[in-house]
Design a protein around this motif. Structure first.
Motif, PDB file in Angstrom:
ATOM      1  N   LEU A 466       0.821  -1.205   0.000  1.00  0.00           N
ATOM      2  CA  LEU A 466       0.000   0.000   0.000  1.00  0.00           C
ATOM      3  C   LEU A 466       0.857   1.258   0.000  1.00  0.00           C
ATOM      4  CD1 LEU A 466      -2.703   1.483   0.223  1.00  0.00           C
ATOM      5  CD2 LEU A 466      -2.650   1.069   2.691  1.00  0.00           C
ATOM      6  N   ARG A 467       1.918   1.254   0.777  1.00  0.00           N
ATOM      7  CA  ARG A 467       2.780   2.438   0.867  1.00  0.00           C
ATOM      8  C   ARG A 467       3.373   2.789  -0.490  1.00  0.00           C
ATOM      9  NH1 ARG A 467       5.510   5.277   4.995  1.00  0.00           N
ATOM     10  NH2 ARG A 467       7.308   6.434   4.153  1.00  0.00           N
ATOM     11  N   ARG A 468       3.834   1.779  -1.213  1.00  0.00           N
ATOM     12  CA  ARG A 468       4.427   2.048  -2.532  1.00  0.00           C
ATOM     13  C   ARG A 468       3.407   2.686  -3.455  1.00  0.00           C
ATOM     14  NH1 ARG A 468       6.908  -3.035  -1.609  1.00  0.00           N
ATOM     15  NH2 ARG A 468       5.271  -4.080  -2.804  1.00  0.00           N
ATOM     16  N   ALA A 469       2.169   2.214  -3.427  1.00  0.00           N
ATOM     17  CA  ALA A 469       1.137   2.753  -4.293  1.00  0.00           C
ATOM     18  C   ALA A 469       0.778   4.184  -3.901  1.00  0.00           C
ATOM     19  CB  ALA A 469      -0.101   1.868  -4.239  1.00  0.00           C
ATOM     20  N   LEU A 470       0.734   4.485  -2.614  1.00  0.00           N
ATOM     21  CA  LEU A 470       0.415   5.825  -2.143  1.00  0.00           C
ATOM     22  C   LEU A 470       1.540   6.805  -2.498  1.00  0.00           C
ATOM     23  CD1 LEU A 470      -1.187   5.050   1.335  1.00  0.00           C
ATOM     24  CD2 LEU A 470      -2.361   5.792  -0.745  1.00  0.00           C
ATOM     25  N   GLU A 471       2.757   6.379  -2.360  1.00  0.00           N
ATOM     26  CA  GLU A 471       3.885   7.228  -2.759  1.00  0.00           C
ATOM     27  C   GLU A 471       3.818   7.549  -4.245  1.00  0.00           C
ATOM     28  OE1 GLU A 471       7.137   4.839  -1.408  1.00  0.00           O
ATOM     29  OE2 GLU A 471       7.348   5.925   0.495  1.00  0.00           O
ATOM     30  N   LYS A 472       3.462   6.541  -5.040  1.00  0.00           N
ATOM     31  CA  LYS A 472       3.304   6.761  -6.485  1.00  0.00           C
ATOM     32  C   LYS A 472       2.198   7.783  -6.752  1.00  0.00           C
ATOM     33  CE  LYS A 472       2.458   4.249 -10.822  1.00  0.00           C
ATOM     34  NZ  LYS A 472       2.154   2.915 -11.421  1.00  0.00           N
ATOM     35  N   GLY A 473       1.178   7.787  -5.865  1.00  0.00           N
ATOM     36  CA  GLY A 473       0.067   8.731  -6.020  1.00  0.00           C
ATOM     37  C   GLY A 473       0.338  10.096  -5.445  1.00  0.00           C
ATOM     38  N   GLY A 474       1.573  10.363  -5.028  1.00  0.00           N
ATOM     39  CA  GLY A 474       1.956  11.683  -4.546  1.00  0.00           C
ATOM     40  C   GLY A 474       1.566  11.992  -3.124  1.00  0.00           C
ATOM     41  N   VAL A 475       1.184  10.977  -2.341  1.00  0.00           N
ATOM     42  CA  VAL A 475       0.764  11.201  -0.944  1.00  0.00           C
ATOM     43  C   VAL A 475       1.982  11.436  -0.061  1.00  0.00           C
ATOM     44  CG1 VAL A 475      -0.417  10.167   1.038  1.00  0.00           C
ATOM     45  CG2 VAL A 475      -1.287   9.773  -1.278  1.00  0.00           C
ATOM     46  N   TYR A 476       1.875  12.405   0.828  1.00  0.00           N
ATOM     47  CA  TYR A 476       2.935  12.672   1.801  1.00  0.00           C
ATOM     48  C   TYR A 476       2.781  11.692   2.955  1.00  0.00           C
ATOM     49  CZ  TYR A 476       5.652  15.015   5.435  1.00  0.00           C
ATOM     50  OH  TYR A 476       6.548  15.290   6.432  1.00  0.00           O
ATOM     51  N   LEU A 477       3.848  10.934   3.234  1.00  0.00           N
ATOM     52  CA  LEU A 477       3.801   9.918   4.280  1.00  0.00           C
ATOM     53  C   LEU A 477       4.794  10.188   5.409  1.00  0.00           C
ATOM     54  CD1 LEU A 477       3.477   6.786   1.976  1.00  0.00           C
ATOM     55  CD2 LEU A 477       1.662   7.951   3.240  1.00  0.00           C
TER      56      LEU A 477
END
Length: 478
Positions: A466-477
């Motif tokens: 999930l983290r990899r996909a969110l990073e790809k979507g530009g989400v700040y983590l």
């Protein structure tokens, strides 16, 4: 200049045929050439522009057995519900959270259906006219902020701004000074959401109200919705509840807490650019007269002002008596107030441009998820190992990260929750804001798509995936 009857009728497009029998018949109309009704049309031939669109249709629905009254109880008989659609992910509720969830799930590679009870997307953002995008940034020092609410929320705001300064007051972009709080015109937001949904080839179904779930034990297999076509079913591998009131979670037998909150209702005033008053009017005692007396626009459109008279009445957001009373009371208050405003010098041209078409309960059901964030949770060092996004600072509160477990309900499988059904009584006033709804929606939609593709429940989805996909979507983590 005089003309003959034949020439007069010719100019009207009636032609010589109308003179058959020596004159024009009062009850017989002969349409002009090219204006006849097409074969099969049953509309009024005197108005072919409209009549050509009217055709009979075969019945496409059947009415099942009705409820019965037995011993003072109303009983509903069992009946088959037709399957309307099948998909990978179905998102119920098209507000800010549902919109983001649907877009994210589609971009993650899943087939997506989005079900919305109104005729436009945005929910309380658009139909409720909660136009301001709050809680976007981390306060690093007095007057200095760093943007942390990123992903679909920033893409949306920046695309809205690109449509014009009258559509969105400012972009969500990086800079060190000032707090990002753009306002977006509601019609701009509706238009842009429609376009983005079309771009991702999402199956969009308006005017559909989710009323039940399809289940195998605790596993959700789809949803049932009500519309003018009756009750129909959508089968799905994963479901995302973005109803705001956790309706799907409730229908699935999930656990939740119910709270009261204020019931909001928003108004927009027009002709704000024509106000000539320099200050609010005062009564004989020198006090400012009761009510709101705005002197200029507070949104992208300089001709309009939006707001309300306060938080609104406290009530149960699921109680139709409370909701009805709030609707009637708010419209009465603003009609009478604006009528009095127009009697004051400088406010003569103010009028009610519109009141919101969707009333705004700030909270009702709060879902019992694997991790529920309260103010107690956030005390001390809060650094969850499964962050899916950040909420920015708002008022007295600092920014904080949100874990994936906050979206995963206890007990129920194949269901994720996003939007204003999360958190607790002392954190709901952050979770319910528009930008946080974008954040939890994007995370839930992404996770639902990945779980559908992997054939696992959201609870079993590896966070690393999930983290990899969110990073790809530009989400700040963080």
């Amino acid at each position: 200049m005089q003309i003959t009857k034949r020439e007069f009728l010719k100019r009207l497009g009636l032609g010589g045929a109308a003179l058959a029998g020596g004159g024009l018949s009062a009850d017989k109309y002969v349409p002009a050439k090219g204006q006849q009704l097409p074969p099969g049309a049953i509309g009024d031939p005197a108005h072919p522009a409209w009549g050509r669109n009217i055709f009979p249709l075969e019945h496409t629905m059947t009415d099942g057995p009705s409820c019965s009254l037995v011993g003072g109880k109303v009983l509903q008989p069992a009946r088959e519900i037709p399957i309307f659609h099948e998909t990978d992910v179905v998102v119920v509720g098209g507000g800010a959270a549902g919109f983001a969830a649907a877009i994210a799930a589609a971009r993650a590679g899943s087939k997506v259906a989005l079900v919305e009870r109104y005729g436009s997307l945005g929910g309380l953002f658009t139909n409720g006219m909660v136009l301001i995008m709050l809680s976007t940034s981390y306060r690093e020092a007095p007057g200095q902020f760093r943007l942390v609410t990123k992903g679909l929320v920033t893409e949306f705001a920046n695309r809205a701004r690109a449509l014009g300064s009258w559509a969105c007051t400012r972009p969500l972009s990086e800079h060190k000074h000032g707090h990002w709080q753009p306002t977006v015109d509601p019609e701009c937001a509706k238009y842009l959401m429609d376009r983005m949904v079309e771009e991702e080839k999402i199956d969009m179904f308006f005017h559909c109200w989710g009323v039940d779930t399809i289940q195998d034990g605790d596993k959700v297999l789809g949803v049932v919705f009500e519309s003018k076509q009756g009750r129909q079913a959508i089968l799905a591998k994963q479901v995302v509840d973005c109803t705001g009131d956790a309706d799907v979670l409730f229908q699935a037998g999930g656990e939740y807490r119910q709270i009261t909150h204020c019931i909001g209702h928003v108004v927009r005033l027009g002709n704000m650019d024509r106000i000539t008053a320099k200050a609010p009017p005062r009564d004989a005692d020198g006090k400012v007269k009761r009510g709101k007396w705005p002197l200029k626009s507070n949104e992208a459109n300089p001709a309009t002002w939006w707001g309300n008279t306060g938080p609104g009445p406290k009530g149960n957001g699921l109680n139709i008596r409370d909701l009805t009373a709030a609707e009637i009371g708010f419209r009465k208050e603003w009609w009478e107030h604006v009528s009095s405003m127009r009697q004051e010098p400088g406010w003569e041209q103010v009028f009610i441009a519109n009141t919101c078409s969707m009333i705004g309960p700030r909270a009702s059901r709060l879902v019992d998820t694997e991790c529920v964030i309260s103010r107690k949770t956030l005390k001390g060092k809060w650094d969850p190992p499964d962050t899916v996004g950040w909420f920015g600072a708002d008022g007295p509160h600092q920014a904080f990260p949100v874990p994936y477990r906050q979206l995963v309900p206890k007990k129920v499988e194949n269901l994720l929750c996003a939007g204003r059904c999360l958190g607790t009584g002392d954190t709901i006033d952050i979770f319910r804001l528009i930008c946080p709804c974008f954040v939890t929606g994007q995370a839930a939609g992404t996770a639902a798509a990945l779980a559908a593709q992997a054939g696992v429940t959201p609870r079993a989805l590896p966070y690393s995936t999930l983290r990899r996909a969110l990073e790809k979507g530009g989400v700040y983590l963080g």
